[in-house]
Design a protein around this motif. Structure first.
Motif, PDB file in Angstrom:
ATOM      1  N   GLU A   1      50.034  -2.972 -75.328  1.00  0.00           N
ATOM      2  CA  GLU A   1      51.612  -2.608 -74.653  1.00  0.00           C
ATOM      3  C   GLU A   1      52.567  -2.951 -75.539  1.00  0.00           C
ATOM      4  O   GLU A   1      52.657  -4.560 -76.230  1.00  0.00           O
ATOM      5  CB  GLU A   1      51.301  -2.522 -73.175  1.00  0.00           C
TER       6      GLU A   1
ATOM      7  N   ILE B   1      56.078  -3.863 -73.599  1.00  0.00           N
ATOM      8  CA  ILE B   1      57.660  -3.826 -72.492  1.00  0.00           C
ATOM      9  C   ILE B   1      59.351  -4.555 -73.191  1.00  0.00           C
ATOM     10  O   ILE B   1      59.487  -5.300 -73.697  1.00  0.00           O
ATOM     11  CB  ILE B   1      57.374  -5.228 -71.575  1.00  0.00           C
TER      12      ILE B   1
ATOM     13  N   THR C   1      63.157  -1.478 -67.298  1.00  0.00           N
ATOM     14  CA  THR C   1      62.759  -1.942 -67.909  1.00  0.00           C
ATOM     15  C   THR C   1      61.869  -0.899 -68.384  1.00  0.00           C
ATOM     16  O   THR C   1      61.527  -0.316 -67.505  1.00  0.00           O
ATOM     17  CB  THR C   1      62.003  -2.854 -67.163  1.00  0.00           C
TER      18      THR C   1
ATOM     19  N   ARG D   1      58.170   0.210 -70.563  1.00  0.00           N
ATOM     20  CA  ARG D   1      56.927   0.009 -70.311  1.00  0.00           C
ATOM     21  C   ARG D   1      55.770   0.966 -71.107  1.00  0.00           C
ATOM     22  O   ARG D   1      55.917   1.917 -70.561  1.00  0.00           O
ATOM     23  CB  ARG D   1      56.009  -0.941 -69.703  1.00  0.00           C
TER      24      ARG D   1
END
Length: 373
Positions: A224, A226, A233, A235
């Motif tokens: 992942e 971010i 933000t 993600r």
């Protein structure tokens, strides 16, 4: 809880965040926005289960705090048809009844419990962090997206491959027929970073970075990433697997070279393409001396077109065919006045590079030919 917000500000933000969502969701709650009110800040979350976007909006006339899920389609359609004005939200956290008041009317509907909306945990302890200028990240993604594959059988190619190392950022995308490799010089050296952004995530990040000037902080691990911006933000899950060795397929010794005015070639391809084969969209380029002959034909409909362009060419005469749409995409995503075609023979890939004025940027495109008679 209550708060006041400008209708246009909220509508624009929700329209942007709705691109994260999908019509086919595993959970009905993912067709909702999550609103969380704390102080004079409203945090909004949108998700499709794999991607999450969190955005913060300033609000006024705040009473209470809490969180609730609001149906996305209904809210978006209601705000889309509303002129700019302050609108007030009143949310009953017990019954989940929602009232939206504006100058000459109001809406009433029912939300969902925020308890059903699951948000991801923090990244694992092995996560790394890097910071990059938003403008550079935006340029790197936008100049690569057009070459991304859409083939479900080769999912590893359905994204933009980003590499940062020392004083270099490189973005790569390919669909097997065309390849683009863009290299940018960084002001500050970085440790080696590489990850593969899915196409949907790359488009969203491209949109977010086009609206900010502050640096982007990227926290990532093997699965992942971010992206932290000023008020947003994002993600996402990364594509996992080994990306093809793209450097090995780029010809290093194409002996023939042509320098051509980019716009003249682009518009010639658009005109000639109207008369080329609808089956393969083939554009034939015949390089000879100071002339470039661009032609196309469709035997099924008895149509053809041909144009002559000036070019500065050195090497043997070469007649080579390309898919017109791919040529257009490469030229449209190049900003220089002139481009250089480096060619081998009619069966070898062509390398196309712009004549950049900025020595800190290096753009390269590779295009596979189509065999012609």
């Amino acid at each position: 809880m209550k708060f006041l917000v400008t209708s246009t500000t909220l509508a624009n933000k929700l329209a942007e965040m709705s691109k994260v969502m999908t019509s086919k969701t595993a959970s009905p709650v993912l067709s909702h926005f999550l609103f969380e009110l704390e102080g004079e800040k409203l945090q909004i979350t949108a998700s499709d289960g794999e991607c999450f976007q969190h955005s913060v909006l300033p609000v006024a006339t705040v009473e209470g705090s809490g969180k609730v899920c609001l149906p996305a389609d209904r809210l978006l359609n209601a705000l889309r048809n509303m002129p700019e004005q302050p609108i007030g939200f009143t949310i009953n956290e017990t019954t989940l009844n929602i009232t939206v008041k504006y100058t000459n009317g109001h809406y009433e509907f029912v939300g969902n419990s925020a308890d059903e909306y699951s948000t991801p945990t923090s990244l694992s302890h092995d996560a790394k962090q890097v910071q990059i200028e938003s403008k550079m990240l935006n340029t790197a993604i936008s100049q690569s997206l057009f070459a991304v594959a859409t083939d479900d059988l080769r999912p590893i190619m359905n994204g933009v491959y980003l590499t940062m190392k020392d004083e270099m950022l490189q973005s790569v995308a390919t669909d097997g027929l065309k390849l683009v490799r863009n290299t940018y010089k960084l002001e500050n050296p970085l440790e080696e970073v590489s990850f593969l952004l899915p196409t949907k995530a790359a488009k969203i990040i491209n949109n977010l970075t086009s609206k900010v000037t502050t640096p982007v902080t990227i926290n990532y691990n093997e699965r992942e990433a971010i992206f932290v911006l000023e008020n947003d933000t994002f993600r996402c899950r990364l594509l996992e697997g080994r990306y093809p060795n793209y450097n090995s397929v780029i010809p290093q010794n194409n002996p023939n070279s042509a320098t051509i005015d980019r716009e003249s070639l682009l518009y010639a391809i658009k005109r000639v393409g109207l008369f080329s084969s609808t089956a393969n969209g083939c554009i034939v380029m015949n390089f000879s001396g100071i002339n470039l002959n661009v032609s196309g034909k469709d035997i099924d409909y008895s149509t053809s077109a041909e144009e002559e362009l000036f070019c500065s060419y050195s090497g043997e005469n070469v007649k080579i065919g390309f898919k017109g749409e791919h040529l257009k995409q490469i030229l449209e995503n190049t900003k220089s006045k002139e481009v250089i075609f480096q060619l081998g023979d009619h069966s070898r890939a062509a390398v196309i590079t712009p004549i950049n004025e900025d020595e800190n940027i290096e753009n390269l495109s590779l295009l596979m030919p189509i065999l012609v008679d």
